[in-house]
Enzyme design. Structure first.
Site, PDB file in Angstrom:
ATOM      1  CD  GLU A  76      -3.025  -1.007   0.126  1.00 11.93           C
ATOM      2  OE1 GLU A  76      -2.818  -0.273  -0.868  1.00 11.93           O
ATOM      3  OE2 GLU A  76      -4.058  -1.686   0.271  1.00 11.93           O
ATOM      4  CG  HIS A  95      -4.154   0.936   5.734  1.00 12.26           C
ATOM      5  ND1 HIS A  95      -5.522   1.053   5.612  1.00 12.26           N
ATOM      6  CD2 HIS A  95      -3.845  -0.260   5.177  1.00 12.26           C
ATOM      7  CE1 HIS A  95      -6.001  -0.014   4.998  1.00 12.26           C
ATOM      8  NE2 HIS A  95      -5.012  -0.843   4.727  1.00 12.26           N
ATOM      9  CG  HIS A  97      -7.444  -4.410   7.173  1.00  8.94           C
ATOM     10  ND1 HIS A  97      -7.176  -5.523   6.409  1.00  8.94           N
ATOM     11  CD2 HIS A  97      -6.961  -3.348   6.475  1.00  8.94           C
ATOM     12  CE1 HIS A  97      -6.559  -5.147   5.291  1.00  8.94           C
ATOM     13  NE2 HIS A  97      -6.408  -3.827   5.313  1.00  8.94           N
ATOM     14  CE1 TYR A 116     -15.321  15.823  22.770  1.00  8.65           C
ATOM     15  CE2 TYR A 116     -17.431  15.216  23.740  1.00  8.65           C
ATOM     16  CZ  TYR A 116     -16.048  15.297  23.814  1.00  8.65           C
ATOM     17  OH  TYR A 116     -15.395  14.859  24.943  1.00  8.65           O
ATOM     18  CG  HIS A 158      -8.981  -1.960   2.203  1.00  9.34           C
ATOM     19  ND1 HIS A 158      -8.197  -1.656   1.115  1.00  9.34           N
ATOM     20  CD2 HIS A 158      -8.127  -2.331   3.175  1.00  9.34           C
ATOM     21  CE1 HIS A 158      -6.927  -1.871   1.425  1.00  9.34           C
ATOM     22  NE2 HIS A 158      -6.867  -2.263   2.673  1.00  9.34           N
ATOM     23  CE1 TYR A 211      -7.332  19.918  26.522  1.00  4.72           C
ATOM     24  CE2 TYR A 211      -8.780  18.640  25.078  1.00  4.72           C
ATOM     25  CZ  TYR A 211      -8.272  18.922  26.340  1.00  4.72           C
ATOM     26  OH  TYR A 211      -8.723  18.199  27.411  1.00  4.72           O
TER      27      TYR A 211
HETATM   28 ZN   LIG Z   1      -5.252  -2.742   3.922  1.00  9.17          ZN
END
Ligand SMILES: [Zn+2]
Length: 214
Positions: A76, A95, A97, A116, A158, A211
């Site tokens: 990726e 990234h 899953h 929020y 994904h 913050y």
């Molecule tokens: Zn992936």
């Protein structure tokens, strides 16, 4: 941070995200900007066997074939490189899953302003990027669109992706996004989420200024 410190931090973050259930197996990947280079997790090695020297160094101006290291960069690498290349406000990308984010992505739903904390991802929602095959330039394009003015997105069928000015902030957002996805999912099961207004999200964003952690 020095390159050695960043490499060690990536290894530690990978182990932490598997230990906490944020990720499983070899699914996730992490990248961090270091000058004109992207340091990124390698492909096909269990995180408990990964060492700092296994992290691949890929020039932001280059591609996978230009990467330096004993192992090939994550499959990726494209969306990591393209985000770091195009967004000066992003220094690290995570990234994974994660189960609840991935479940929403399979339903092809983003996360609306149901809490929020949505404001910590840059706007009043977290979009779900359209489905494209993993590892492709088309997926990178879909992610870039979903990340417009945002620091997180889901990826259809994904998983999800978060970004931050550094790895600590990107990892913090990854944990918060999975918590948010879980809360939204439970609220839908509990009778349906009542959403916040744009003004209420803006007020939360104002409170968050200066913050955010890291
Ligand atoms: Zn992936």
């Amino acid at each position: 941070m020095t390159e050695a410190e960043i490499r060690a931090a990536i290894v530690a973050a990978c182990r932490a995200m598997n230990a906490t259930g944020l990720n499983q197996g070899m699914a996730g990947n992490i990248s961090v900007r270091f000058g004109e280079t992207m340091l990124i997790t390698p492909t096909a090695i269990p995180y408990d066997q990964m060492r700092a020297h296994d992290i691949a160094a890929l020039p932001l101006a280059g591609a996978a074939e230009n990467a330096v290291g004993p192992r090939r960069p994550s499959s990726e690498w494209r969306f990591h490189r393209d985000l770091l290349r195009s967004r000066e406000d992003i220094g690290a990308v995570v990234h994974v899953h994660a189960p609840h984010c991935t479940a929403l992505s399979i339903a092809r739903r983003g996360i609306p302003p149901c809490h929020y904390m949505v404001a910590t991802f840059g706007g009043d929602d977290v979009r779900c990027a359209r489905y494209e095959t993993f590892g492709t330039a088309a997926l990178s394009d879909a992610v870039q669109e979903a990340m417009l003015d945002r620091f997180a997105c889901l990826m259809a069928n994904h998983g999800m992706l978060t970004a931050g000015r550094d790895l600590e902030q990107a990892m913090w957002r990854a944990t918060e996004l999975e918590a948010l996805a879980r809360q939204y999912h439970l609220a839908q099961a509990a009778g349906g989420a009542v959403l916040l207004s744009p003004a209420e999200i803006r007020a939360a964003q104002d409170m968050f200024k200066g913050y955010l952690p890291a």
